[in-house]
Motif scaffolding. Structure first.
Motif, short mmCIF file in Angstrom:
data_model
loop_
_atom_site.label_atom_id
_atom_site.label_comp_id
_atom_site.label_asym_id
_atom_site.label_seq_id
_atom_site.Cartn_x
_atom_site.Cartn_y
_atom_site.Cartn_z
N GLY A 1 0.85 -1.18 0.00
CA GLY A 1 0.00 0.00 0.00
C GLY A 1 0.89 1.24 0.00
N PRO A 2 0.34 2.41 -0.31
CA PRO A 2 1.17 3.62 -0.41
C PRO A 2 1.64 4.13 0.95
N TYR A 3 2.94 4.29 1.08
CA TYR A 3 3.54 4.80 2.31
C TYR A 3 4.87 5.46 1.97
N ARG A 4 5.44 6.16 2.96
CA ARG A 4 6.75 6.79 2.75
C ARG A 4 7.49 6.83 4.08
N TYR A 5 8.82 6.83 4.00
CA TYR A 5 9.65 6.99 5.18
C TYR A 5 9.85 8.47 5.47
N THR A 6 9.98 8.81 6.74
CA THR A 6 10.06 10.22 7.14
C THR A 6 11.48 10.71 7.33
N GLY A 7 12.45 9.80 7.35
CA GLY A 7 13.84 10.21 7.54
C GLY A 7 14.30 10.18 8.98
N LEU A 8 13.43 9.80 9.92
CA LEU A 8 13.83 9.76 11.33
C LEU A 8 14.78 8.61 11.63
N LEU A 9 14.65 7.52 10.89
CA LEU A 9 15.54 6.37 11.08
C LEU A 9 16.73 6.51 10.13
N GLN A 10 17.91 6.56 10.68
CA GLN A 10 19.14 6.70 9.91
C GLN A 10 20.13 5.62 10.36
N PRO A 11 21.05 5.20 9.46
CA PRO A 11 21.24 5.63 8.08
C PRO A 11 20.25 4.93 7.15
N THR A 12 20.25 5.38 5.88
CA THR A 12 19.38 4.78 4.88
C THR A 12 20.20 4.27 3.70
N VAL A 13 19.62 3.34 2.98
CA VAL A 13 20.19 2.84 1.72
C VAL A 13 19.13 3.06 0.66
N ALA A 14 19.40 3.95 -0.30
CA ALA A 14 18.44 4.28 -1.34
C ALA A 14 17.11 4.73 -0.74
N GLY A 15 17.19 5.45 0.38
CA GLY A 15 15.99 5.96 1.02
C GLY A 15 15.32 5.01 1.99
#
Length: 283
Positions: free
Chosen positions: A125-139
């Protein structure tokens, strides 16, 4: 609560008996069949001990989470510590090569499906990450990739205690892993680590998410079926699955004040864990 020492001892004895059978009958269990060579006893004990130390760190970070307002750090510690414990338990049981390949493949699969999900909405389903969890790989947060492995292998091992049939292990392990997400998604969305575009029926999460989890979990279990000699009976991995799901149940009941999530997740995961311990104890 953790199972009594007698149950752990019985489970360990069964695992050791299987290893003894393999060593006594080399023709029945050839090296080409995929059975990893065991480490020397002292090395194996060290790996298992360090694995339980990592589990203790995971437990401590879980305890800290409800009592702090900055939860991203402890959340990351939970996943990393659990991943370390599972790698060590798997390496002890099946060898480093299988453990690390399994980690790489399942984490890579996690990255692929999360990338697909955030860009297309399929299969969760449609969702997005907010950037609070780091680090990221390709978002995609690294801990999200690791979590597919960190609970996927314990779910697979737990299913291995319940049934010796490969296809049944795939189905039961998939249900167990999806059941854990009944805890995970409400907690992570509440903390704001990712957001659903349209909400949903279960704690503002769409039911399509859990259908997607079940489908992806089947793929994860199939990967493990090809890598891990079966039945994949590991007492420490069964303990890791039981500990995580037990803590999630208590946490939502006592600390987060959400009995619906506690009952939903617990109703799926804890009976599977209980069956695993019953079989491990010889029941």
């Amino acid at each position: 609560p953790p199972p009594p020492p007698t149950v752990l001892a019985a489970a360990s004895a069964e695992g050791e008996q299987e290893d003894g059978e393999r060593s006594e009958h080399p023709k029945a269990f050839p090296a080409a069949s995929g059975q990893a060579q065991r480490w020397p006893p002292r090395t194996a004990r060290t790996a298992e001990t360090v694995g339980f130390v990592a589990l203790a760190a995971m437990w401590l970070a879980q305890v800290v989470i409800p009592h702090t307002h900055r939860r991203a750090g402890p959340t990351s510690v939970v996943v990393v510590a659990l991943t370390a414990a599972v790698v060590l338990f798997a390496a002890d049981r099946w060898g480093w090569r299988r453990a690390l390949i399994c980690l790489a493949l399942v984490a890579g699969l996690g990255l692929a499906v999360e990338e697909l999900g955030t860009h297309t909405g399929f299969p969760f389903g449609p969702y997005r990450y907010t950037g609070l969890l780091q680090p990221t790989v390709a978002g995609v947060p690294l801990v999200v990739m690791l979590a597919w492995f960190a609970m996927g292998l314990p779910a697979w091992a737990t299913a291995g205690w319940v049934t010796s049939t490969a296809w049944a292990r795939v189905i039961l392990g998939s249900v167990a892993l999806t059941g854990w997400d009944l805890f995970l998604d409400p907690q992570m969305t509440h903390e704001g680590y990712w957001r659903w575009a349209q909400g949903g029926a279960y704690r503002n999460i769409p039911l399509s998410n859990f259908a997607g989890w079940l489908v992806v979990s089947v793929v994860v279990m199939a990967v493990m079926a090809g890598l891990v000699p079966g039945p994949p009976r590991s007492p420490p991995l069964l303990f890791a699955f039981s500990l995580m799901c037990g803590m999630e149940t208590v946490g939502f009941l006592v600390f987060f004040g959400d009995p619906l999530v506690a009952l939903a997740g617990g109703a799926v995961t804890l009976p599977i864990a209980g069956l695993g311990w019953r079989r491990a104890a010889g029941g």
